[in-house]
Motif scaffolding. Structure first.
Motif, PDB file in Angstrom:
ATOM      1  N   ALA A 129       0.834  -1.203   0.000  1.00 35.16           N
ATOM      2  CA  ALA A 129       0.000   0.000   0.000  1.00 35.16           C
ATOM      3  C   ALA A 129       0.869   1.254   0.000  1.00 35.16           C
ATOM      4  N   PHE A 130       1.934   1.233   0.787  1.00 37.17           N
ATOM      5  CA  PHE A 130       2.853   2.368   0.837  1.00 37.17           C
ATOM      6  C   PHE A 130       3.534   2.578  -0.511  1.00 37.17           C
ATOM      7  N   ASP A 131       3.970   1.494  -1.142  1.00 38.13           N
ATOM      8  CA  ASP A 131       4.640   1.582  -2.443  1.00 38.13           C
ATOM      9  C   ASP A 131       3.715   2.188  -3.504  1.00 38.13           C
ATOM     10  N   ASN A 132       2.458   1.771  -3.506  1.00 45.69           N
ATOM     11  CA  ASN A 132       1.502   2.319  -4.471  1.00 45.69           C
ATOM     12  C   ASN A 132       1.231   3.798  -4.215  1.00 45.69           C
ATOM     13  N   SER A 133       1.207   4.181  -2.940  1.00 42.34           N
ATOM     14  CA  SER A 133       0.943   5.585  -2.586  1.00 42.34           C
ATOM     15  C   SER A 133       2.052   6.506  -3.074  1.00 42.34           C
ATOM     16  N   ILE A 134       3.284   5.995  -3.100  1.00 44.77           N
ATOM     17  CA  ILE A 134       4.426   6.797  -3.530  1.00 44.77           C
ATOM     18  C   ILE A 134       4.237   7.315  -4.959  1.00 44.77           C
ATOM     19  N   TYR A 135       3.518   6.559  -5.795  1.00 44.76           N
ATOM     20  CA  TYR A 135       3.315   6.972  -7.186  1.00 44.76           C
ATOM     21  C   TYR A 135       2.590   8.313  -7.284  1.00 44.76           C
ATOM     22  N   LEU A 136       1.807   8.679  -6.281  1.00 39.97           N
ATOM     23  CA  LEU A 136       1.107   9.959  -6.309  1.00 39.97           C
ATOM     24  C   LEU A 136       2.080  11.141  -6.325  1.00 39.97           C
ATOM     25  N   LEU A 137       3.291  10.920  -5.834  1.00 39.14           N
ATOM     26  CA  LEU A 137       4.272  12.004  -5.757  1.00 39.14           C
ATOM     27  C   LEU A 137       4.628  12.544  -7.147  1.00 39.14           C
ATOM     28  N   TYR A 138       4.560  11.690  -8.173  1.00 37.75           N
ATOM     29  CA  TYR A 138       4.837  12.171  -9.535  1.00 37.75           C
ATOM     30  C   TYR A 138       3.811  13.235  -9.939  1.00 37.75           C
ATOM     31  N   GLY A 139       2.546  12.966  -9.642  1.00 39.90           N
ATOM     32  CA  GLY A 139       1.507  13.946  -9.959  1.00 39.90           C
ATOM     33  C   GLY A 139       1.588  15.178  -9.078  1.00 39.90           C
ATOM     34  N   ILE A 140       1.972  14.990  -7.807  1.00 38.87           N
ATOM     35  CA  ILE A 140       2.102  16.122  -6.890  1.00 38.87           C
ATOM     36  C   ILE A 140       3.231  17.053  -7.345  1.00 38.87           C
ATOM     37  N   CYS A 141       4.353  16.474  -7.777  1.00 37.80           N
ATOM     38  CA  CYS A 141       5.449  17.286  -8.325  1.00 37.80           C
ATOM     39  C   CYS A 141       4.978  18.038  -9.570  1.00 37.80           C
ATOM     40  N   GLY A 142       4.202  17.363 -10.397  1.00 39.06           N
ATOM     41  CA  GLY A 142       3.637  18.017 -11.578  1.00 39.06           C
ATOM     42  C   GLY A 142       2.734  19.173 -11.199  1.00 39.06           C
ATOM     43  N   ALA A 143       1.944  18.988 -10.131  1.00 43.63           N
ATOM     44  CA  ALA A 143       1.041  20.041  -9.664  1.00 43.63           C
ATOM     45  C   ALA A 143       1.817  21.261  -9.173  1.00 43.63           C
ATOM     46  N   LEU A 144       2.924  21.040  -8.470  1.00 45.27           N
ATOM     47  CA  LEU A 144       3.729  22.154  -7.958  1.00 45.27           C
ATOM     48  C   LEU A 144       4.409  22.908  -9.105  1.00 45.27           C
ATOM     49  N   ILE A 145       4.896  22.163 -10.100  1.00 44.62           N
ATOM     50  CA  ILE A 145       5.500  22.812 -11.268  1.00 44.62           C
ATOM     51  C   ILE A 145       4.450  23.642 -12.015  1.00 44.62           C
ATOM     52  N   ALA A 146       3.273  23.059 -12.212  1.00 44.49           N
ATOM     53  CA  ALA A 146       2.181  23.772 -12.887  1.00 44.49           C
ATOM     54  C   ALA A 146       1.745  24.984 -12.080  1.00 44.49           C
ATOM     55  N   CYS A 147       1.765  24.864 -10.755  1.00 41.39           N
ATOM     56  CA  CYS A 147       1.385  25.971  -9.870  1.00 41.39           C
ATOM     57  C   CYS A 147       2.304  27.171 -10.075  1.00 41.39           C
ATOM     58  N   ILE A 148       3.611  26.923 -10.068  1.00 39.20           N
ATOM     59  CA  ILE A 148       4.587  28.011 -10.221  1.00 39.20           C
ATOM     60  C   ILE A 148       4.460  28.654 -11.600  1.00 39.20           C
ATOM     61  N   LEU A 149       4.361  27.826 -12.659  1.00 42.92           N
ATOM     62  CA  LEU A 149       4.244  28.355 -14.016  1.00 42.92           C
ATOM     63  C   LEU A 149       2.963  29.173 -14.182  1.00 42.92           C
ATOM     64  N   THR A 150       1.847  28.644 -13.679  1.00 34.78           N
ATOM     65  CA  THR A 150       0.560  29.333 -13.793  1.00 34.78           C
ATOM     66  C   THR A 150       0.567  30.647 -13.024  1.00 34.78           C
ATOM     67  N   SER A 151       1.156  30.633 -11.836  1.00 31.68           N
ATOM     68  CA  SER A 151       1.230  31.849 -11.021  1.00 31.68           C
ATOM     69  C   SER A 151       2.044  32.930 -11.717  1.00 31.68           C
ATOM     70  N   LEU A 152       3.156  32.535 -12.350  1.00 29.49           N
ATOM     71  CA  LEU A 152       4.005  33.501 -13.045  1.00 29.49           C
ATOM     72  C   LEU A 152       3.297  34.077 -14.273  1.00 29.49           C
ATOM     73  N   ILE A 153       2.591  33.225 -15.010  1.00 26.39           N
ATOM     74  CA  ILE A 153       1.855  33.694 -16.195  1.00 26.39           C
ATOM     75  C   ILE A 153       0.749  34.668 -15.791  1.00 26.39           C
ATOM     76  N   MET A 154       0.072  34.365 -14.683  1.00 26.26           N
ATOM     77  CA  MET A 154      -0.990  35.246 -14.189  1.00 26.26           C
ATOM     78  C   MET A 154      -0.437  36.522 -13.561  1.00 26.26           C
TER      79      MET A 154
END
Length: 345
Positions: A129-154
Motif C-alpha cells: 500500500a505504501f509503495d503504491n501511494s508513492i506513485y502519487l508524488l509524480y503527480g504532486i510534483c507536476g502540480a507544484l510545477i504547474a502551480c509556479i508556471l501558472t502563477s508567473l503567467i498570471m
C-alpha cells in the motif's frame, strides 16, 4: 486580467499538472505512474488567484490529504467491511475542517474520490500500500510545477498579507464558524451519514467497481443546497451518459499510448475550464478521460467499466439527492411548521 483569461490559464495549468506523470509513465513504461500519478496531479485543482506562496501551501496541504486518503483507501480495501465506518469518519472530519478553515472548492471532494480509488485497488499488505501511494508524488510534483508556471503567467504576487480571519487561532475560527453557521454539526452529521449509506452500497458491489456509487454521491453532495444538488444530479447523469458513449468510441479506436495521453491531457484542460461554467459539459469530458486512464493500466478492463460506471453514477446521484431532500424538508418543518390550535387541545 479578465476572469475568463484566468480560467483558461488555470485550465492549461491543470493540463501541465496531468501531463507530467503521464509522460514520465510512458517514457519509463510504468503504467502505475500514469494511473496513480494522475491522482496526485489533482492536488493542483485547489489553485486560486491569490499569491504564489498561498497556492504552493494550499497544493502541498491538499497533496498530503490526498496521499493519506489514498493510503487509507488501500488499507481499507484489505478489510472491506470497515469501508462505511472509515469513509464516514473521514467525511465528517473533512467537512468540519473545510468549513472552519474556509477551504475553497473542490475542498473535500478529491479526498473522498482518491480514497474510493484506493479502496478499489487490491493490495496484500501495508508495504505494498505504501509503495503504491508513492506513485502519487509524480503527480504532486507536476502540480507544484504547474502551480509556479501558472502563477508567473498570471502575474500573481509572491505573497499577500493575511486577512483577519487567517490570523485567528483554531478556537477563534471555530467560534466564528459556529456563530455564522450554527447548523454546521447537523450538516456534517448528515453529510457523513449519506456517505456511510453510499459506502455500504459500494461495499455490497465491491466486486463490480461499486466505488463509483461513493464517488458520485460525494460529487453531488458538493452542491450542498437542494437546488444546486438537483441541477448537479441531472447534469452528472446526462454528462456521464453521453461522455461514456463518446469514451466508448475512443477506446474502440484502440489508439497508441502517445495519442491516448494527448487526449487525456486535452480532457484535463477542458474539464477544468468548464467545471465552473457548465457542470454537464465538464462531466461529459470526465468520463472519456477516466476510460482512457484505465486503458493505460489494464486493457481488458476498459470495456467492462462502461455499464458499471453509468450505473454507479445514477445510483449514487439519486441516493444523495433523495437523502439531502429529506434533510432539507425536515429542517424546514422544524423551523416553520406549527401545530394547529384544534390539535393542541
Amino acid at each position: 486580467m479578465k476572469s475568463k483569461n484566468k480560467i483558461f490559464i488555470k485550465s492549461i495549468g491543470a493540463g501541465i499538472s496531468m501531463s507530467i506523470p503521464l509522460i514520465i509513465g510512458i517514457l519509463s513504461k510504468d503504467p502505475n505512474i500514469c494511473t496513480f500519478g494522475a491522482l496526485g496531479s489533482f492536488s493542483f485543482l485547489i489553485f486560486r488567484d491569490r499569491s504564489i506562496i498561498w497556492n504552493i501551501k494550499a497544493i502541498v496541504l491538499h497533496a498530503i490529504a490526498l496521499l493519506f486518503s489514498f493510503f487509507f483507501g488501500l488499507i481499507t480495501g484489505m478489510h472491506s467491511w470497515i469501508l462505511p465506518f472509515v469513509i464516514s469518519i473521514i467525511s465528517f472530519i473533512a467537512f468540519f475542517f473545510t468549513r472552519i478553515y474556509r477551504i475553497p472548492k473542490p475542498d473535500y471532494f478529491f479526498v473522498i474520490m482518491v480514497f474510493a480509488s484506493g479502496f478499489n485497488i487490491r493490495v496484500n499488505n501495508i508495504i505494498q500500500a505504501f509503495d503504491n501511494s508513492i506513485y502519487l508524488l509524480y503527480g504532486i510534483c507536476g502540480a507544484l510545477i504547474a502551480c509556479i508556471l501558472t502563477s508567473l503567467i498570471m502575474g500573481l504576487p509572491k505573497s499577500l498579507k493575511k486577512d483577519d480571519y487567517e490570523s485567528f487561532t483554531f478556537l477563534d475560527k471555530y467560534y466564528v464558524t459556529i456563530h455564522k453557521s450554527p447548523d454546521m454539526f447537523l450538516k456534517a452529521c448528515h453529510f457523513s451519514s449519506v456517505i456511510f449509506i453510499t459506502a455500504y452500497i459500494s461495499y455490497l458491489f465491491r466486486d463490480n467497481s461499486g466505488y463509483w456509487v461513493l464517488v458520485s454521491s460525494a460529487a453531488i453532495l458538493a452542491g450542498e443546497h437542494l437546488n444546486a444538488i438537483r441541477k448537479r444530479t441531472i447534469g452528472r447523469v446526462l454528462g456521464t451518459l453521453f461522455g461514456l458513449i463518446f469514451g466508448y468510441f475512443l477506446i474502440k479506436i484502440d489508439m497508441n499510448k502517445e495519442v491516448t495521453i494527448i487526449f487525456i491531457i486535452m480532457f484535463a484542460v477542458l474539464i477544468e475550464y468548464f467545471v465552473s461554467l457548465n457542470y454537464t459539459l465538464a462531466n461529459f469530458f470526465i468520463n472519456p478521460q477516466v476510460l482512457l486512464l484505465m486503458s493505460l493500466h489494464e486493457q481488458s478492463y476498459k470495456y467492462s467499466i462502461l455499464s458499471v460506471r453509468f450505473a454507479g453514477v445514477v445510483i449514487g446521484s439519486i441516493i444523495a439527492m433523495l437523502l439531502i431532500f429529506l434533510m432539507t424538508h425536515s429542517i424546514r418543518l422544524m423551523d416553520h411548521y406549527t401545530i394547529p390550535k384544534y390539535y393542541q387541545d
